[in-house]
Design an enzyme around this catalytic site. Structure first.
Site, mmCIF file in Angstrom:
data_model
loop_
_atom_site.group_PDB
_atom_site.id
_atom_site.type_symbol
_atom_site.label_atom_id
_atom_site.label_comp_id
_atom_site.label_asym_id
_atom_site.label_seq_id
_atom_site.Cartn_x
_atom_site.Cartn_y
_atom_site.Cartn_z
ATOM 1 N N ASN A 107 0.796 -1.321 0.002
ATOM 2 C CA ASN A 107 -0.235 0.165 0.040
ATOM 3 C C ASN A 107 0.857 1.316 0.042
ATOM 4 O O ASN A 107 0.716 2.166 -0.794
ATOM 5 C CB ASN A 107 -1.063 0.189 1.386
ATOM 6 C CG ASN A 107 -1.826 -1.105 1.302
ATOM 7 O OD1 ASN A 107 -1.771 -1.900 0.106
ATOM 8 N ND2 ASN A 107 -2.691 -1.337 2.364
ATOM 9 N N THR A 152 -16.276 37.270 -31.312
ATOM 10 C CA THR A 152 -17.127 36.633 -30.373
ATOM 11 C C THR A 152 -18.496 36.007 -31.019
ATOM 12 O O THR A 152 -18.862 36.379 -32.135
ATOM 13 C CB THR A 152 -17.529 37.905 -29.525
ATOM 14 O OG1 THR A 152 -18.336 38.785 -30.000
ATOM 15 C CG2 THR A 152 -16.375 38.613 -28.820
ATOM 16 N N HIS A 153 -18.923 35.022 -30.443
ATOM 17 C CA HIS A 153 -19.953 34.263 -31.119
ATOM 18 C C HIS A 153 -19.798 33.728 -32.319
ATOM 19 O O HIS A 153 -20.268 33.616 -33.126
ATOM 20 C CB HIS A 153 -21.103 34.891 -31.147
ATOM 21 C CG HIS A 153 -21.546 35.561 -29.630
ATOM 22 N ND1 HIS A 153 -22.345 34.960 -28.580
ATOM 23 C CD2 HIS A 153 -21.307 36.781 -29.130
ATOM 24 C CE1 HIS A 153 -22.215 35.869 -27.713
ATOM 25 N NE2 HIS A 153 -21.738 36.768 -27.997
ATOM 26 N N SER A 274 -6.703 12.504 -48.425
ATOM 27 C CA SER A 274 -8.008 11.783 -48.398
ATOM 28 C C SER A 274 -7.689 10.893 -49.385
ATOM 29 O O SER A 274 -6.993 10.589 -50.490
ATOM 30 C CB SER A 274 -9.138 12.694 -48.910
ATOM 31 O OG SER A 274 -10.239 11.807 -49.672
ATOM 32 N N ASN A 282 -6.160 17.618 -44.685
ATOM 33 C CA ASN A 282 -7.011 17.557 -43.563
ATOM 34 C C ASN A 282 -6.035 17.573 -42.247
ATOM 35 O O ASN A 282 -5.134 17.277 -42.214
ATOM 36 C CB ASN A 282 -7.582 16.141 -43.705
ATOM 37 C CG ASN A 282 -8.554 16.103 -44.807
ATOM 38 O OD1 ASN A 282 -9.183 16.829 -45.187
ATOM 39 N ND2 ASN A 282 -8.625 14.907 -45.001
ATOM 40 N N TYR A 314 -6.606 1.393 2.327
ATOM 41 C CA TYR A 314 -6.442 0.802 1.100
ATOM 42 C C TYR A 314 -7.557 -0.054 0.452
ATOM 43 O O TYR A 314 -7.984 -0.977 1.306
ATOM 44 C CB TYR A 314 -5.184 0.039 0.797
ATOM 45 C CG TYR A 314 -5.008 -0.253 -0.535
ATOM 46 C CD1 TYR A 314 -4.304 0.453 -1.552
ATOM 47 C CD2 TYR A 314 -5.297 -1.678 -0.911
ATOM 48 C CE1 TYR A 314 -4.133 0.040 -2.764
ATOM 49 C CE2 TYR A 314 -5.090 -2.177 -2.119
ATOM 50 C CZ TYR A 314 -4.488 -1.489 -3.127
ATOM 51 O OH TYR A 314 -4.305 -1.762 -4.523
ATOM 52 N N GLN A 319 -6.023 0.634 -7.570
ATOM 53 C CA GLN A 319 -5.249 0.298 -8.545
ATOM 54 C C GLN A 319 -5.824 0.768 -9.904
ATOM 55 O O GLN A 319 -4.857 1.441 -10.866
ATOM 56 C CB GLN A 319 -5.276 -1.216 -8.724
ATOM 57 C CG GLN A 319 -4.407 -1.665 -9.837
ATOM 58 C CD GLN A 319 -4.128 -3.261 -9.730
ATOM 59 O OE1 GLN A 319 -3.600 -3.743 -8.954
ATOM 60 N NE2 GLN A 319 -4.952 -4.012 -10.669
HETATM 61 N N1 ARG Z 1 -1.105 -3.239 -7.506
HETATM 62 C C1 ARG Z 1 -1.922 -2.678 -6.447
HETATM 63 C C2 ARG Z 1 -2.122 -1.105 -6.644
HETATM 64 O O1 ARG Z 1 -1.892 -0.673 -7.633
HETATM 65 C C3 ARG Z 1 -0.750 -2.697 -5.289
HETATM 66 C C4 ARG Z 1 -1.377 -2.815 -3.963
HETATM 67 C C5 ARG Z 1 -1.932 -3.959 -3.322
HETATM 68 N N2 ARG Z 1 -2.196 -3.821 -2.237
HETATM 69 C C6 ARG Z 1 -2.925 -4.747 -1.689
HETATM 70 N N3 ARG Z 1 -3.246 -4.677 -0.326
HETATM 71 N N4 ARG Z 1 -3.774 -5.555 -2.269
HETATM 72 O O2 ARG Z 1 -2.771 -0.686 -5.901
#
Ligand code: ARG
Length: 497
Positions: A107, A152-153, A274, A282, A314, A319
């Site tokens: 984490n 403008t516009h 094209s 383009n 966490y 992720q």
């Molecule tokens: N690949 C995980 C992420 O990007 C790493 C952390 C995973 N930690 C866990 N407690 N499962 O967050």
């Protein structure tokens, strides 16, 4: 480290390989700093640290792509962090390799890796933004006298210059730069040592790893350190803002390159043909900058939606945020670089721009202003008189119009209807009218701070060039600081090996 569900067909559902590839080098760095600190605090022995560091260097040398392909995927590991530790254990045995993760969790590890990878990419984006600013300023400096209609516009509004128009973008990109600096500063703070969230009973030195990794400081709360991705959201928000500015410039260049506008020629390498229409040029690159702005907004919405209401600390959801950060970062960096080259190679068509400034009665505001100054009537009354004149003049080119004296007679006729008096009797002359209808004199009159008059724009260009130099130095200093820290880390590793 294998569990039952790795054997199911859905294992790859939990992987985020692109993010892991992105984080590989940062992860090795974080591992190295952590090991150096563990040895320094006598948590592991000198021999153990030497073997682990050698193992990490061997892993590093294999490179992200190969390592992920041959280890992470081949052994169905959770992620790059697990893969690196598992390979170390395989090579060194658990008695040594199994000590690297002492006092640490994935984490705090992953949060640290993201901050390092993002920090490095932010530096690259900031440099690209500065190159773009430089290209915009250089183009503006060449076109201080290039008259064009301001809109403008999307309707003809008032005359301005290409230099003034481009300087507006250079100011917007300068603000993007300062936003990126702020994000960098909030990103470059170390979560390492927070472990899962409650820190650890081992006597870690968080300040030491932070210093070795080039962080400016340590995140003070260990739970916050692993839980937050607000710096990611902020980074993507910055990218989204930057992309918005880029997309507006892209859109203008697309419009300006049409037969209707015909203001610019887009450089050869940034147009496509094209498959059926032989004449086409383009502006696909600019169009993709415009569209990829939407992609980056999508990343921002995704990151926000994933983080919303996540309980501390966490959760694996985090992720998925990294995936969107990576996409937003890569998309933005590439778009800035494309726009930089488009701007640098842009060929403005000065004659066409000037011609288009002559239609659409772009001098109407100045005519009303001139009437106010010559006669003392209120601006609102002058506005009424000139707006009655507009239907006659809007669709003519200014040089096709009658003389100043003839226009003055028309104005007088209209003024009698509106005010009961002729403006010529209040001091308005044919010469005043002629001058008010001149586009160049319109621009020169707009000589207040920030206006399009040559004097102002020249000053703006000078200041912006100075600002840019200062900002380039700021980036160099940040890079230099990180470089010195990482050199110190390498020196400490060399001592231990
Ligand atoms: N690949 C995980 C992420 O990007 C790493 C952390 C995973 N930690 C866990 N407690 N499962 O967050």
């Amino acid at each position: 480290m294998k569990t039952q569900n790795r054997l199911t067909q859905n294992w790859d559902y939990i992987l985020s390989l692109d993010s892991d590839r992105w984080l590989f080098h940062a992860d090795v760095l974080v591992d190295k700093a952590h090991v150096v600190m563990l040895e320094e605090r006598d948590i592991i022995s000198r021999e153990q640290s030497r073997d682990i560091l050698n193992g990490l260097i061997a892993i590093e040398q294999r490179g992200a792509a190969e390592f992920i392909e041959q280890e992470l995927l081949a052994h169905v590991y959770d992620d790059v962090h697990t893969a690196i530790e598992s390979v170390l254990i395989r090579e060194l045995g658990e008695g040594t390799g199994g000590r690297m993760h002492t006092g640490r969790s994935r984490n705090d590890e992953v949060a640290t890796c993201i901050r390092i990878a993002l920090r490095d990419d932010l530096i690259e984006v900031m440099k690209d933004v500065n190159e773009l600013r430089s290209a915009v300023i250089a183009k503006a400096a060449e076109h201080v006298d290039t008259v064009m209609p301001g809109y403008t516009h999307l309707q003809h509004a008032q005359p301005t210059t290409l230099a003034h128009h481009l300087s507006a973008y250079s100011d917007a990109f300068a603000r993007d730069f300062t936003r990126l600096v702020a994000v960098y500063e909030r990103t470059n703070v170390s979560p390492l040592g927070a472990a899962a969230f409650a820190s650890t009973g081992f006597p870690l030195d968080r300040a030491s790893t932070a210093k070795l990794l080039g962080f400016d400081s340590v995140m003070p709360n260990s739970m916050d350190a692993v839980s937050t991705r607000d710096f990611v959201i902020e980074a993507i928000a910055c990218f989204a803002n930057l992309m918005t500015n880029l997309s507006r410039l892209a859109e203008e260049i697309i419009l300006w390159s049409t037969a209707e506008f015909d203001f610019v020629r887009v450089p050869e390498y940034y147009i496509t043909g094209s498959s059926i229409m032989p004449q086409k040029r383009n502006p696909d690159f600019a169009e993709l900058v415009r569209s990829r702005t939407g992609t980056v907004y999508g990343c921002l919405m995704s990151a926000l939606a994933i983080c919303k209401a996540l309980p501390y600390a966490y959760n694996r959801d985090l992720q998925e945020v990294t995936t969107h950060l990576l996409k937003a970062t890569e998309t933005t960096a590439a778009s800035v670089s494309v726009m930089n080259r488009i701007v640098a190679g842009l060929e403005p068509k000065e004659e066409e721009m000037k011609k288009k400034t002559m239609v659409g009665f772009t001098t109407a505001t100045e005519l009303a202003d001139t009437i106010v100054r010559a006669t003392g009537i209120s601006f609102r009354t002058a506005h009424k008189i000139v707006s009655s004149l507009a239907p006659v003049l809007t669709h003519k080119e200014i040089h096709e119009l009658e003389s100043g004296g003839d226009i003055l007679r028309r104005i007088d006729a209209l003024a009698v209807d509106v005010t009961g008096k002729k403006l010529s009797e209040l001091g308005l002359t044919g010469e005043n009218v002629k001058d008010a209808m001149d586009v160049c004199s319109n621009i020169e009159k707009r000589n207040v701070y920030g206006g399009p008059a040559k004097e102002q724009v020249r000053k703006t260009i000078e200041t912006r060039t100075r600002d840019l130099n200062r900002d380039e130095k700021l980036i160099e200093a940040k890079e230099e600081g990180v470089k010195r820290s990482l050199e110190e880390l390498e020196r400490r590793i060399a001592e231990l090996r």
